[in-house]
Scaffold this motif. Structure first.
Motif, short mmCIF file in Angstrom:
data_model
loop_
_atom_site.label_atom_id
_atom_site.label_comp_id
_atom_site.label_asym_id
_atom_site.label_seq_id
_atom_site.Cartn_x
_atom_site.Cartn_y
_atom_site.Cartn_z
N ASP A 78 -54.28 43.25 -3.21
CA ASP A 78 -53.40 44.11 -2.43
C ASP A 78 -53.39 45.56 -2.91
OD1 ASP A 78 -52.77 41.96 -0.89
OD2 ASP A 78 -50.77 41.64 -1.73
N PHE A 79 -53.84 45.78 -4.13
CA PHE A 79 -53.79 47.14 -4.67
C PHE A 79 -55.17 47.67 -5.07
CE2 PHE A 79 -49.56 45.30 -5.88
CZ PHE A 79 -48.83 45.99 -4.92
N ASN A 80 -56.21 46.89 -4.85
CA ASN A 80 -57.57 47.33 -5.18
C ASN A 80 -57.68 47.82 -6.62
OD1 ASN A 80 -58.83 46.80 -2.66
ND2 ASN A 80 -57.88 48.65 -1.81
N VAL A 81 -57.17 47.01 -7.53
CA VAL A 81 -57.20 47.35 -8.95
C VAL A 81 -57.82 46.20 -9.73
CG1 VAL A 81 -55.86 48.02 -10.99
CG2 VAL A 81 -55.08 48.70 -8.71
N LYS A 82 -58.77 46.54 -10.58
CA LYS A 82 -59.27 45.55 -11.53
C LYS A 82 -58.50 45.70 -12.83
CE LYS A 82 -63.31 43.75 -13.98
NZ LYS A 82 -64.76 43.88 -14.25
N VAL A 83 -57.94 44.60 -13.30
CA VAL A 83 -57.15 44.59 -14.54
C VAL A 83 -57.95 43.86 -15.61
CG1 VAL A 83 -55.02 43.78 -15.64
CG2 VAL A 83 -54.98 44.58 -13.26
N GLU A 84 -58.06 44.48 -16.79
CA GLU A 84 -58.69 43.84 -17.94
C GLU A 84 -57.74 43.97 -19.12
OE1 GLU A 84 -63.19 44.67 -18.23
OE2 GLU A 84 -62.38 46.41 -17.13
N MET A 85 -57.67 42.92 -19.94
CA MET A 85 -56.76 42.93 -21.08
C MET A 85 -57.41 42.30 -22.30
SD MET A 85 -53.07 41.97 -19.34
CE MET A 85 -53.60 40.35 -18.80
N TYR A 117 -53.92 45.59 -25.22
CA TYR A 117 -54.74 46.64 -24.61
C TYR A 117 -54.96 46.29 -23.14
CZ TYR A 117 -56.19 48.44 -29.23
OH TYR A 117 -56.23 48.98 -30.49
N HIS A 118 -54.65 47.22 -22.25
CA HIS A 118 -54.94 47.05 -20.83
C HIS A 118 -55.94 48.12 -20.39
CE1 HIS A 118 -51.01 44.78 -19.57
NE2 HIS A 118 -51.28 44.57 -20.86
N HIS A 119 -56.83 47.76 -19.48
CA HIS A 119 -57.76 48.71 -18.87
C HIS A 119 -57.74 48.47 -17.36
CE1 HIS A 119 -61.21 51.41 -18.51
NE2 HIS A 119 -61.73 50.54 -17.67
N TYR A 120 -57.38 49.52 -16.60
CA TYR A 120 -57.29 49.41 -15.15
C TYR A 120 -58.36 50.26 -14.49
CZ TYR A 120 -52.50 48.00 -16.46
OH TYR A 120 -51.42 47.40 -17.03
N THR A 121 -59.00 49.71 -13.48
CA THR A 121 -59.94 50.46 -12.65
C THR A 121 -59.40 50.47 -11.22
OG1 THR A 121 -61.79 49.73 -14.04
CG2 THR A 121 -62.32 50.65 -11.87
N PHE A 122 -59.08 51.68 -10.73
CA PHE A 122 -58.49 51.85 -9.40
C PHE A 122 -59.60 52.16 -8.39
CE2 PHE A 122 -55.15 52.79 -12.42
CZ PHE A 122 -54.03 52.19 -11.88
N ASP A 123 -59.72 51.34 -7.38
CA ASP A 123 -60.74 51.56 -6.35
C ASP A 123 -60.28 52.50 -5.25
OD1 ASP A 123 -62.42 49.93 -7.72
OD2 ASP A 123 -62.42 48.28 -6.27
N SER A 124 -58.96 52.63 -5.09
CA SER A 124 -58.45 53.49 -4.02
C SER A 124 -56.99 53.80 -4.29
CB SER A 124 -58.61 52.80 -2.65
OG SER A 124 -57.81 51.62 -2.61
#
Length: 749
Positions: free
Chosen positions: A149-156, A164-171
């Motif tokens: 729903d938010f076009n975000v890849k979440v990595e932890m 540690y969190h790493h977010y990649t926003f597609d839009s």
């Protein structure tokens, strides 16, 4: 003002300065990598109650997704059947039968969200997202998912004390929500606070009450990019301030959409103060990619302590996923400066690592014994922690959550853990203080002990009376053994005599342990050994007479004798496994699961039972039934456990039993021989030695022991001591498809 600005600038720089390190500086993995066989999703379905997120071995922090639902199968916050994510929390329970924690929810989104809005589902959460398992991944120390729903890849990933969190926003507009009002199951926020300390740092606290009555959690959250605007809420009302306080505090932070496509954050916690949380944060200042690699290597080093050899990769997956789950808890509780909060709000300081999440009713059976082999220094610190908790309540822990005594479950199984450690040579704790704590705990009046001391058992007028009597009898035996070792003869004789309390609830006519009144043979009627009622108006804890009548770990020779001898004993024992699996009673305990007949592997009271055949002179029946349990109660799916994983215990049973061993009486410092699944198991010990278990001709049909050798000498007994294991060597079995009824009959416990 200029000085304040400089101090804030320095704080921001200090909190997020990353040490640039190359891959060459990380210790290379060994040739064998246990990590690749671990599937953290095992146990997240069914009633396993595990979480799939990232954690370090025994780490303080667990970065894991939560679905936003309350319920028994959401005790960890996540269930594999779900398709929605509400966010990612910093504290999560693994495998428990009660739900709490799921604290400090963080959720990346790509648009403004009205945090005052209530929706009709998921605890009124307005920022929930769909996800699919096809875009979800978990491995030791790492978790990722794509939020549809938010076009975000979440990595932890995590270090010991930092998520540690790493977010990649597609839009869209990159932003992050923090919601301290979020709560599931028993947890309820009492007072929360969030403050924007500078343009990249949030600090605050979350005080709550639930299973842990007094949980005080402080945090610092540091972003890799500056916040360009923020919207704060206090108790669902929007605030113009950059600091809010209330029962439910939340904030949405926005970042520059032109320049921010990827965002890192680090989150550290403390039970003591924000200042301690900052110190914890500064103890781990790596880049996300470096920390992910470091966490992977840390897990590999821990899991590689046992190397199994089998051609079946599915067995490797079950084994190493189980071993992984045994290394998640107890969890680190003290800060880097040694401080931790007690339930009375005093602050303790120790020169050791303090631990919490002590699920002792479960873990004393096999989880703690496994740690005594693989993590002996950690065992000593766990005991030191228990002795600090003892000072608050003047009794040893029962079930400690976030430094709080919950008094969940029966018995005082911190006592066998201390006794076991002592007789296994783990003595880096104040032994005399520990003994005094054991004795004082068993001489108090609460939790049924007043009646136990007066009558020699607990009458059925008190709920769970039979289970309590049996477990106190075992606790007494453990105190007696410590008293004997410390030359306290009077105490030894007193507690040894009390340890025969099980005889007073054993009904010779029915051959069951039964609830009784204070007069002789005044058994509770009517009696149905299959009947179960959960917690109230019952004689048994989470079970029935079939499952609880076998808990005599310390005096089995006498138990077999009063039963009527080995033949009568094993006949009834066989009936346990072959009886119909019907459980009677409209309010039967949901914990009765994993049934083979009336044997219930999904709950801990059954875990030692198959090994009783060894003690009654029929080890080939132990081999038969252990093999049936190994094959039927574990698999590689999310529904891979037959009951709550219970903080490592369900997994520890498999780790031991699949290698061919089991700590039947943990405080006895020995292990029963069962049947090995693997061609070879090699345990690397802390003293540099190895202990090898080899099974020639083992297969799915060849699970009966034909003969055995230990270090080249004939081995014809069904137990091996902890000392023999620590001395290293090889235990060699010859396996076949028919029982050898002459093997293992030289008794030595």
């Amino acid at each position: 003002m200029k000085l304040k600005f400089l101090l804030l600038l320095f704080l921001g720089f200090t909190l997020f300065s990353c040490q640039e390190r190359t891959d060459e500086e990380i210790d290379p993995s060994t040739t064998f990598s246990a990590n690749k066989f671990v599937n953290p999703f095992i146990g997240t379905g069914g009633h396993g109650h595990t979480f799939p997120g990232a954690s370090s071995p025994f780490g303080m922090i667990q970065a894991s997704p939560v679905n936003g639902l309350s319920g028994w199968d959401w005790c960890s916050g996540y269930h594999y059947s779900d398709s929605l994510v509400a966010g990612f929390t910093a504290l999560n329970l693994s495998g428990t039968g009660i739900g709490d924690l799921a604290d400090l929810l963080v959720m990346p989104v790509n648009k403004p969200i009205d945090l005052s809005k209530k929706v009709k589902e998921r605890n009124d959460i307005p920022y929930i997202s769909k996800f699919s398992h096809e875009k979800e991944n978990a491995e030791p120390g790492y978790y990722s998912v794509f939020l549809d729903d938010f076009n975000v890849k979440v990595e932890m990933t995590t270090s010991e004390r930092v998520a540690y969190h790493h977010y990649t926003f597609d839009s869209g507009e990159p932003s992050v929500i923090m919601d301290l009002g979020f709560a599931i199951n028993w947890d309820r926020p009492v007072n929360t606070n969030i403050k924007l300390e500078n343009d990249s740092t949030l600090v605050g606290h979350r005080h709550s009450s639930g299973w842990a009555k007094n949980q005080k959690l402080f945090f610092v959250l540091k972003f890799s990019e500056p916040v360009v605007r923020s919207e704060f809420y206090s108790d669902l009302k929007k605030s113009d301030s950059i600091e809010v306080t209330g029962r439910k505090s939340s904030v949405q932070l926005f970042f520059d959409p032109e320049n921010v496509k990827e965002l890192d954050l680090r989150l550290a916690i403390s039970s003591v103060s924000i200042e301690n949380a900052i110190v914890n944060l500064n103890s781990s200042e790596n880049s996300f990619s470096y920390q992910k690699e470091e966490s992977f290597n840390n897990w590999n080093n821990v899991l590689n302590k046992i190397e199994i050899e089998t051609p079946q990769d599915s067995l490797k997956t079950i084994f190493y996923s189980a071993l992984y789950h045994t290394q998640l808890s107890p969890v680190l509780f003290s800060d880097t400066n040694g401080q931790f909060r007690l339930e009375n709000d005093s602050i303790a300081t120790g020169d050791f690592n303090a631990y919490s999440t002590l699920s002792l009713w479960d873990t004393f059976r096999a989880e703690q014994p496994l740690l005594s082999i693989l993590q002996p220094e950690r065992v000593a610190d766990i005991i030191k922690s228990m002795l600090v908790y003892y000072e608050v309540n003047k009794s040893l822990p029962v079930w400690t959550l976030y430094g709080n005594e919950t008094n969940t479950m029966t018995g005082y199984h911190s006592i066998p853990i201390i006794t076991e450690a002592y007789f296994k040579g783990i003595r880096d704790f104040d032994v005399e203080k520990a003994y005094d704590a054991m004795k004082n705990t068993m001489m108090q009046d609460k939790r049924g002990l007043e009646a136990y001391r007066k009558y020699g058992f607990i009458p059925y007028q008190q709920d769970e009376s039979v289970t309590m009597t049996l477990e106190y009898a075992y606790n007494d035996w453990c105190v007696a053994q410590m008293a004997k070792a410390l030359n306290k003869t009077e105490d030894y004789e007193y507690f040894l005599e009390r340890s025969r309390a099980y005889e007073k609830v054993f009904d010779l006519e029915t051959k069951f342990m039964r609830g009784r009144d204070t007069t002789e043979n005044s058994w509770r009627e009517p009696f149905d050994p299959k009947f179960s009622k959960h917690m109230t108006e019952t004689d048994y804890t989470e079970g029935n007479a079939w499952q609880h009548s076998w808990f005599v770990l310390h005096d089995t020779e006498n138990f077999v004798e009063i039963f009527g001898g080995a033949d009568a004993f094993t006949e009834k024992l066989e009936q346990l496994f072959t009886e119909s699996s019907e459980i009677t009673g409209e309010e039967a305990s949901a914990d009765i699961s994993g049934l083979i007949g009336q044997y219930a592997h999904g709950n801990e009271p059954s875990h030692h039972i198959a090994y009783l055949f060894n003690r009654a002179g029929k080890p080939w029946r132990t081999q038969y039934w252990v093999k049936q349990i190994l094959d039927s109660q574990y698999n590689t799916t999310p529904n891979g456990y037959s009951g709550n994983e219970d903080a490592g215990q369900m997994s520890a049973w498999y780790v031991f039993s699949s290698m061919g061993l089991y700590p039947f009486n943990p405080a006895g410092a020995s292990y029963e021989i069962g049947t090995p699944l693997f061609e070879k198991s090699t345990i690397t010990l802390d003293n540099g030695k190895t202990f090898v278990i080899e099974a020639k001709n083992v297969s799915s049909e060849n699970y009966y022991i034909q003969s055995a050798e230990f270090n080249g000498e004939p081995f014809n007994r069904t137990s091996i001591s902890h000392e023999e294991i620590l001395n290293g060597g090889k235990l060699l079995f010859e396996m076949g498809n028919k029982p050898n009824k002459n093997w293992g009959l030289n008794k030595e416990y």
